[in-house]
Design an enzyme around this catalytic site. Structure first.
Site, PDB file in Angstrom:
ATOM      1  N   THR A  46       0.752  -1.228   0.023  1.00 27.35           N
ATOM      2  CA  THR A  46      -0.067  -0.056  -0.005  1.00 27.35           C
ATOM      3  C   THR A  46       0.852   1.322   0.014  1.00 27.35           C
ATOM      4  O   THR A  46       0.215   2.362  -0.519  1.00 27.35           O
ATOM      5  CB  THR A  46      -0.821   0.120   1.339  1.00 27.35           C
ATOM      6  OG1 THR A  46      -1.771  -1.270   1.101  1.00 27.35           O
ATOM      7  CG2 THR A  46      -1.743   1.068   1.359  1.00 27.35           C
ATOM      8  N   TYR A 134       4.334 -12.899   4.898  1.00 34.33           N
ATOM      9  CA  TYR A 134       3.174 -12.045   3.880  1.00 34.33           C
ATOM     10  C   TYR A 134       2.915 -13.137   2.885  1.00 34.33           C
ATOM     11  O   TYR A 134       3.685 -13.303   1.744  1.00 34.33           O
ATOM     12  CB  TYR A 134       3.541 -11.050   3.264  1.00 34.33           C
ATOM     13  CG  TYR A 134       2.457 -10.037   2.399  1.00 34.33           C
ATOM     14  CD1 TYR A 134       1.172 -10.276   2.466  1.00 34.33           C
ATOM     15  CD2 TYR A 134       2.882  -8.940   2.014  1.00 34.33           C
ATOM     16  CE1 TYR A 134       0.258  -9.683   2.008  1.00 34.33           C
ATOM     17  CE2 TYR A 134       2.035  -8.021   1.110  1.00 34.33           C
ATOM     18  CZ  TYR A 134       0.806  -8.740   1.095  1.00 34.33           C
ATOM     19  OH  TYR A 134      -0.358  -7.938   0.541  1.00 34.33           O
ATOM     20  N   LYS A 162       0.417 -12.568   7.497  1.00 36.78           N
ATOM     21  CA  LYS A 162      -0.508 -11.636   6.847  1.00 36.78           C
ATOM     22  C   LYS A 162      -1.227 -12.749   5.955  1.00 36.78           C
ATOM     23  O   LYS A 162      -0.418 -13.024   4.830  1.00 36.78           O
ATOM     24  CB  LYS A 162      -0.122 -10.366   6.495  1.00 36.78           C
ATOM     25  CG  LYS A 162      -1.065  -9.634   5.601  1.00 36.78           C
ATOM     26  CD  LYS A 162      -0.340  -8.474   4.916  1.00 36.78           C
ATOM     27  CE  LYS A 162      -1.626  -7.832   4.319  1.00 36.78           C
ATOM     28  NZ  LYS A 162      -1.098  -6.441   3.500  1.00 36.78           N
TER      29      LYS A 162
END
Length: 301
Positions: A46, A134, A162
């Site tokens: 992001t 991740y 995540k």
């Protein structure tokens, strides 16, 4: 170290001419923690971390670390790539005062699951901070089984994942049933936050929460505290917002909305991303307004 709650992955604001807008980033960091986030994520996808210079990345971490110290928040920092040697160097350079490093499953080269396991074990053996894996197969090209995730969870310096697999699949259900108690599964797909929390997730790392931090924090708390009706109502409402914000590549729509609110100086993103379309921005602003509707009073008692 145990992770739980809402972690807000911050965008990197830019001025209209493309420079990093440090004051705006600091404002977003303060707002997220003031509105109920457990912590921040710096240099995630992001944040457009791949397009930042080394100087810019260092400044982003410096700002986020300072705000977290002031507000007693946790800080997770994105580090690592599809090179094990380079990832070891990147993680080794992190301050030991950071809560954890968010380290992606090696992408593009598509190693075997045994190779992924060896990669993370090598990182964990030398990292000055705990690791959060991740797991995002649609970006990495590598699906991980529940067994591989359990093997990763067994390492004392790997404290969570995540989890962004694009669904609640068989491996997710098996992982949630068999993971170690101190291994945090954090929702990474905004749309699947509620079902993953219902299965026992510790929280989430959610780009949408930049715009409704308090509501997403309340959703996590409602599931953890067993307020199921409230959680369902919140989850349904916030899912519409998340869908609108991800209608075009992240973080383009989020930045457009933040700019429209005056919270960042421009909606600028860096190539190869292009700014969000007017239609997507308008739809997201409408979804944001709709997501602010108060819950029925009977759900708030």
């Amino acid at each position: 170290m145990t992770l739980a709650g809402l972690y807000v992955p911050l965008v990197t604001p830019f001025t209209a001419d493309g420079a990093l807008a440090a004051d705006a980033l600091e404002g977003l960091a303060h707002s997220a923690l003031a509105e109920g986030a457990t912590g921040l994520v710096a240099l995630g996808t992001t944040a457009e971390a791949a397009t930042l210079t080394a100087v810019e990345r260092a400044l982003v971490v410096e700002i986020c670390a300072r705000v977290c110290r002031e507000r007693n928040g946790q800080l997770i920092v994105g580090a690592g790539s599809n090179s094990t040697a380079a990832s070891i160097e990147a993680v080794a350079a992190l301050s030991p005062h950071i809560t954890a490093a968010l380290t992606v499953v090696p992408y593009y080269t598509r190693p075997s699951e045994a190779g992924v396991l060896a990669h993370f074990q090598a990182l964990a053996a030398t990292s000055p901070v705990p690791l959060v894996i991740y797991n995002i197969p649609y970006r990495t090209g590598r699906i991980l089984s529940a067994e591989t995730l359990r093997q990763l969870a067994a390492h004392p310096n790997i404290i969570g994942v995540k989890h962004a697999v694009g669904s609640i699949d068989d491996a997710t259900i098996e992982l949630m049933a068999t993971r170690p108690a101190d291994f945090a599964v954090l929702a990474g797909d905004d749309l699947y936050l509620s079902p993953l929390l219902a299965l026992g997730a510790a929280g989430g790392i959610l780009a949408s929460s930049t715009l409704r931090t308090g509501s997403f924090a309340a959703l996590v708390a409602a599931w953890h505290e067993g307020r199921v009706d409230e959680a369902r109502a919140l989850g349904h409402r916030l899912a519409g917002l998340s869908a609108a914000l991800f209608a075009e590549p992240n973080p383009t729509v989020i930045k457009a909305v933040l700019a429209a609110q005056g919270r960042i100086p421009s909606p600028a993103v860096r190539l190869p991303l292009l700014p969000a379309s007017e239609a997507a921005t308008t739809a997201a602003l409408t979804a944001l307004e709709n997501s602010s509707t108060e819950l029925p009073e009977k759900l708030l008692v």
